[in-house]
Design a protein around this motif. Structure first.
Motif, PDB file in Angstrom:
ATOM      1  N   LEU A  38       0.783  -1.325   0.098  1.00 24.44           N
ATOM      2  CA  LEU A  38       0.037   0.056  -0.209  1.00 24.44           C
ATOM      3  C   LEU A  38       0.804   1.444  -0.017  1.00 24.44           C
ATOM      4  CD1 LEU A  38      -2.799  -0.732   2.722  1.00 24.44           C
ATOM      5  CD2 LEU A  38      -2.923  -0.858   0.054  1.00 24.44           C
ATOM      6  N   ASN A  39       0.435   2.197  -0.707  1.00 27.00           N
ATOM      7  CA  ASN A  39       1.117   3.645  -0.759  1.00 27.00           C
ATOM      8  C   ASN A  39      -0.169   4.638  -1.028  1.00 27.00           C
ATOM      9  OD1 ASN A  39       2.506   5.944  -1.241  1.00 27.00           O
ATOM     10  ND2 ASN A  39       3.761   5.060  -2.816  1.00 27.00           N
ATOM     11  N   TYR A  40      -0.419   5.274  -0.105  1.00 26.57           N
ATOM     12  CA  TYR A  40      -1.579   6.204  -0.189  1.00 26.57           C
ATOM     13  C   TYR A  40      -1.510   7.609  -0.891  1.00 26.57           C
ATOM     14  CZ  TYR A  40      -3.826   3.602   3.632  1.00 26.57           C
ATOM     15  OH  TYR A  40      -4.169   2.453   4.228  1.00 26.57           O
ATOM     16  N   PHE A  41      -0.132   7.634  -1.207  1.00 26.25           N
ATOM     17  CA  PHE A  41       0.333   8.586  -2.231  1.00 26.25           C
ATOM     18  C   PHE A  41       0.484   8.428  -3.769  1.00 26.25           C
ATOM     19  CE2 PHE A  41       2.244   9.822   2.017  1.00 26.25           C
ATOM     20  CZ  PHE A  41       1.724  11.035   2.103  1.00 26.25           C
ATOM     21  N   ASN A  42       0.123   7.023  -3.787  1.00 29.33           N
ATOM     22  CA  ASN A  42       0.273   6.559  -5.228  1.00 29.33           C
ATOM     23  C   ASN A  42      -1.302   6.549  -5.667  1.00 29.33           C
ATOM     24  OD1 ASN A  42       0.385   4.918  -7.680  1.00 29.33           O
ATOM     25  ND2 ASN A  42       1.128   3.115  -6.651  1.00 29.33           N
ATOM     26  N   THR A  43      -1.458   7.278  -6.829  1.00 34.23           N
ATOM     27  CA  THR A  43      -2.823   7.488  -7.545  1.00 34.23           C
ATOM     28  C   THR A  43      -3.433   5.942  -8.023  1.00 34.23           C
ATOM     29  OG1 THR A  43      -2.173   9.616  -8.515  1.00 34.23           O
ATOM     30  CG2 THR A  43      -4.240   8.451  -9.540  1.00 34.23           C
ATOM     31  N   GLY A  44      -2.707   5.346  -8.503  1.00 38.75           N
ATOM     32  CA  GLY A  44      -2.769   3.777  -8.647  1.00 38.75           C
ATOM     33  C   GLY A  44      -3.632   2.989  -7.687  1.00 38.75           C
ATOM     34  N   MET A  45      -3.526   3.358  -6.414  1.00 40.08           N
ATOM     35  CA  MET A  45      -4.136   2.608  -5.459  1.00 40.08           C
ATOM     36  C   MET A  45      -5.622   3.068  -5.480  1.00 40.08           C
ATOM     37  SD  MET A  45      -3.589   3.171  -1.205  1.00 40.08           S
ATOM     38  CE  MET A  45      -5.070   3.253  -0.317  1.00 40.08           C
ATOM     39  N   TYR A  46      -5.869   4.219  -5.558  1.00 42.64           N
ATOM     40  CA  TYR A  46      -7.094   4.699  -5.722  1.00 42.64           C
ATOM     41  C   TYR A  46      -8.094   4.385  -6.931  1.00 42.64           C
ATOM     42  CZ  TYR A  46      -5.508   7.399  -2.128  1.00 42.64           C
ATOM     43  OH  TYR A  46      -5.043   7.753  -0.772  1.00 42.64           O
ATOM     44  N   LEU A  47      -7.291   4.214  -8.147  1.00 36.90           N
ATOM     45  CA  LEU A  47      -7.780   3.541  -9.265  1.00 36.90           C
ATOM     46  C   LEU A  47      -7.894   2.070  -9.149  1.00 36.90           C
ATOM     47  CD1 LEU A  47      -5.434   5.392 -12.089  1.00 36.90           C
ATOM     48  CD2 LEU A  47      -7.869   6.016 -11.529  1.00 36.90           C
ATOM     49  N   ALA A  48      -7.419   1.528  -8.495  1.00 39.29           N
ATOM     50  CA  ALA A  48      -7.345  -0.047  -8.152  1.00 39.29           C
ATOM     51  C   ALA A  48      -8.740  -0.205  -7.454  1.00 39.29           C
ATOM     52  CB  ALA A  48      -6.083  -0.571  -7.492  1.00 39.29           C
ATOM     53  N   ILE A  49      -9.083   0.750  -6.591  1.00 42.63           N
ATOM     54  CA  ILE A  49     -10.251   0.313  -5.526  1.00 42.63           C
ATOM     55  C   ILE A  49     -11.282   0.610  -6.699  1.00 42.63           C
ATOM     56  CG2 ILE A  49     -11.344   1.551  -3.954  1.00 42.63           C
ATOM     57  CD1 ILE A  49      -8.973   2.456  -2.736  1.00 42.63           C
ATOM     58  N   GLU A 156      -4.795  -4.588   6.387  1.00 41.35           N
ATOM     59  CA  GLU A 156      -5.131  -3.371   5.755  1.00 41.35           C
ATOM     60  C   GLU A 156      -5.707  -3.318   4.098  1.00 41.35           C
ATOM     61  OE1 GLU A 156      -3.110   1.080   5.858  1.00 41.35           O
ATOM     62  OE2 GLU A 156      -1.968  -0.620   6.054  1.00 41.35           O
ATOM     63  N   ASN A 157      -4.839  -4.184   3.802  1.00 39.37           N
ATOM     64  CA  ASN A 157      -5.158  -4.554   2.233  1.00 39.37           C
ATOM     65  C   ASN A 157      -6.380  -5.207   2.041  1.00 39.37           C
ATOM     66  OD1 ASN A 157      -2.223  -4.179   2.160  1.00 39.37           O
ATOM     67  ND2 ASN A 157      -2.160  -4.993   0.022  1.00 39.37           N
ATOM     68  N   LEU A 158      -6.837  -6.003   2.958  1.00 36.34           N
ATOM     69  CA  LEU A 158      -7.968  -6.781   2.876  1.00 36.34           C
ATOM     70  C   LEU A 158      -9.379  -5.787   3.197  1.00 36.34           C
ATOM     71  CD1 LEU A 158      -7.306  -9.773   5.080  1.00 36.34           C
ATOM     72  CD2 LEU A 158      -8.308  -9.814   2.793  1.00 36.34           C
ATOM     73  N   VAL A 159      -9.302  -4.688   3.944  1.00 34.65           N
ATOM     74  CA  VAL A 159     -10.109  -3.633   4.106  1.00 34.65           C
ATOM     75  C   VAL A 159     -10.185  -2.782   2.869  1.00 34.65           C
ATOM     76  CG1 VAL A 159     -10.720  -1.758   5.818  1.00 34.65           C
ATOM     77  CG2 VAL A 159      -9.744  -3.654   6.872  1.00 34.65           C
ATOM     78  N   ILE A 160      -9.074  -2.397   2.335  1.00 34.19           N
ATOM     79  CA  ILE A 160      -9.186  -1.328   1.393  1.00 34.19           C
ATOM     80  C   ILE A 160      -9.556  -2.263   0.001  1.00 34.19           C
ATOM     81  CG2 ILE A 160      -7.661  -0.014  -0.102  1.00 34.19           C
ATOM     82  CD1 ILE A 160      -6.352   0.825   2.405  1.00 34.19           C
ATOM     83  N   TYR A 161      -9.178  -3.421  -0.358  1.00 36.71           N
ATOM     84  CA  TYR A 161      -9.694  -4.002  -1.694  1.00 36.71           C
ATOM     85  C   TYR A 161     -10.542  -4.832  -1.736  1.00 36.71           C
ATOM     86  CZ  TYR A 161      -5.241  -1.754  -3.007  1.00 36.71           C
ATOM     87  OH  TYR A 161      -4.205  -0.595  -3.492  1.00 36.71           O
ATOM     88  N   TRP A 162     -10.833  -5.682  -0.574  1.00 37.86           N
ATOM     89  CA  TRP A 162     -11.777  -6.455  -0.230  1.00 37.86           C
ATOM     90  C   TRP A 162     -13.163  -5.980   0.324  1.00 37.86           C
ATOM     91  CZ3 TRP A 162     -13.658 -10.115   3.993  1.00 37.86           C
ATOM     92  CH2 TRP A 162     -14.524 -11.155   3.500  1.00 37.86           C
ATOM     93  N   VAL A 163     -13.151  -5.469   1.429  1.00 39.42           N
ATOM     94  CA  VAL A 163     -14.285  -4.813   2.071  1.00 39.42           C
ATOM     95  C   VAL A 163     -14.796  -3.570   1.367  1.00 39.42           C
ATOM     96  CG1 VAL A 163     -15.263  -3.900   4.327  1.00 39.42           C
ATOM     97  CG2 VAL A 163     -13.662  -5.891   4.178  1.00 39.42           C
ATOM     98  N   LEU A 164     -14.091  -2.540   1.188  1.00 41.43           N
ATOM     99  CA  LEU A 164     -14.322  -1.370   0.846  1.00 41.43           C
ATOM    100  C   LEU A 164     -15.108  -1.492  -0.635  1.00 41.43           C
ATOM    101  CD1 LEU A 164     -14.614   1.723   0.980  1.00 41.43           C
ATOM    102  CD2 LEU A 164     -12.345   2.047   0.283  1.00 41.43           C
ATOM    103  N   PRO A 165     -14.328  -2.134  -1.542  1.00 38.09           N
ATOM    104  CA  PRO A 165     -15.003  -2.188  -2.746  1.00 38.09           C
ATOM    105  C   PRO A 165     -16.520  -2.595  -2.872  1.00 38.09           C
ATOM    106  CG  PRO A 165     -12.688  -2.594  -3.047  1.00 38.09           C
ATOM    107  CD  PRO A 165     -13.265  -2.787  -1.694  1.00 38.09           C
ATOM    108  N   SER A 166     -16.550  -3.585  -1.967  1.00 39.79           N
ATOM    109  CA  SER A 166     -17.882  -4.290  -1.805  1.00 39.79           C
ATOM    110  C   SER A 166     -18.865  -3.400  -1.404  1.00 39.79           C
ATOM    111  CB  SER A 166     -17.822  -5.512  -1.118  1.00 39.79           C
ATOM    112  OG  SER A 166     -17.577  -5.212   0.401  1.00 39.79           O
TER     113      SER A 166
END
Length: 232
Positions: A38-49, A156-166
């Motif tokens: 995770l890198n909260y300053f990486n735009t790619g993270m938000y696009l991935a969400i 943290e990855n689980l919350v951001i990429y598994w829980v949040l997108p759902s």
């Protein structure tokens, strides 16, 4: 005649192939993201969400097509696909969704419609929508699964990429597939009490897999999402 032709096409092998592609893409994307630093300053993270949210929506849309027997003309394959995609979408249960969704089509924009809220207010309606579809059993299963997955993947990855997108996906489905099309259901002067997006196939796909073409869906419910644009 046109509707019958489209429904006939909906039962060809492409329904299962497209469903499989969505499921596989969801799994691959999720696995890669759960192992991505995770890198909260990486735009790619938000696009991935956003991407994972869109794929979650694809799971539900696939389950929805199964409810209309649009995935496969083989009933067992059709229902199995519906069950798999429903479970992957935060442990929803296909048989329960099936009943509620057909009530929506039968009683659209009335007090008997489980997807409708007469207030027309966004957040009241969304809360009502969530209460009708989220169960205690789902929450327990999600919690147990989260605890098991965190033994393998970072929490943290689980919350951001598994829980949040759902969660975001439920709002995407609600906003573009229920609220916008039916928010003035009692005022729509048509038999389906629905409105529809202006013709823009790219936006219609990105926003909700063409279900912004909502009058068309109610008019030809047997047409799968990937052919719905042809009815516009």
């Amino acid at each position: 005649m046109r509707e019958k032709k489209l429904i006939h096409k909906a039962t060809d092998p492409f329904g299962l192939i497209i469903s499989a592609i969505i499921i596989i893409c969801w799994f691959i994307s999720l696995y890669l993201l759960l192992t991505w630093e995770l890198n909260y300053f990486n735009t790619g993270m938000y696009l991935a969400i956003l991407l994972q949210t869109h794929l979650y929506t694809g799971l539900f849309i696939t389950a929805h097509d199964a409810m209309h027997s649009s995935v496969s003309k083989n009933r067992k394959f059709n229902n199995l696909t519906g069950w798999i995609t429903s479970i992957l979408f935060a442990f929803n249960f296909y048989d329960r969704l099936l009943v509620k969704h057909h009530e929506h089509h039968k009683f659209v924009a009335t007090e008997k419609d489980p997807d409708y809220h007469e207030s027309g207010k966004l957040w009241l309606w969304y809360w009502s929508f969530i209460k009708r579809y989220v169960t205690l059993k789902q929450l327990i299963l999600v919690t147990i699964t989260l605890q098991l997955l965190r033994l393998v993947f970072p929490l943290e990855n689980l919350v951001i990429y598994w829980v949040l997108p759902s969660i975001l996906s439920t709002f995407q489905l609600f906003y573009f597939g229920t609220y916008i099309p039916h928010k003035k259901g009692h005022e729509h002067n048509n038999k389906h009490k629905s409105t529809t997006l202006k013709k823009n196939h790219l936006w219609a796909f990105v926003s909700c897999y063409f279900f912004g073409y909502h009058y068309e869906h109610h008019d030809t419910p047997g047409v799968p999402w990937w052919r719905l644009w042809k009815t516009k």
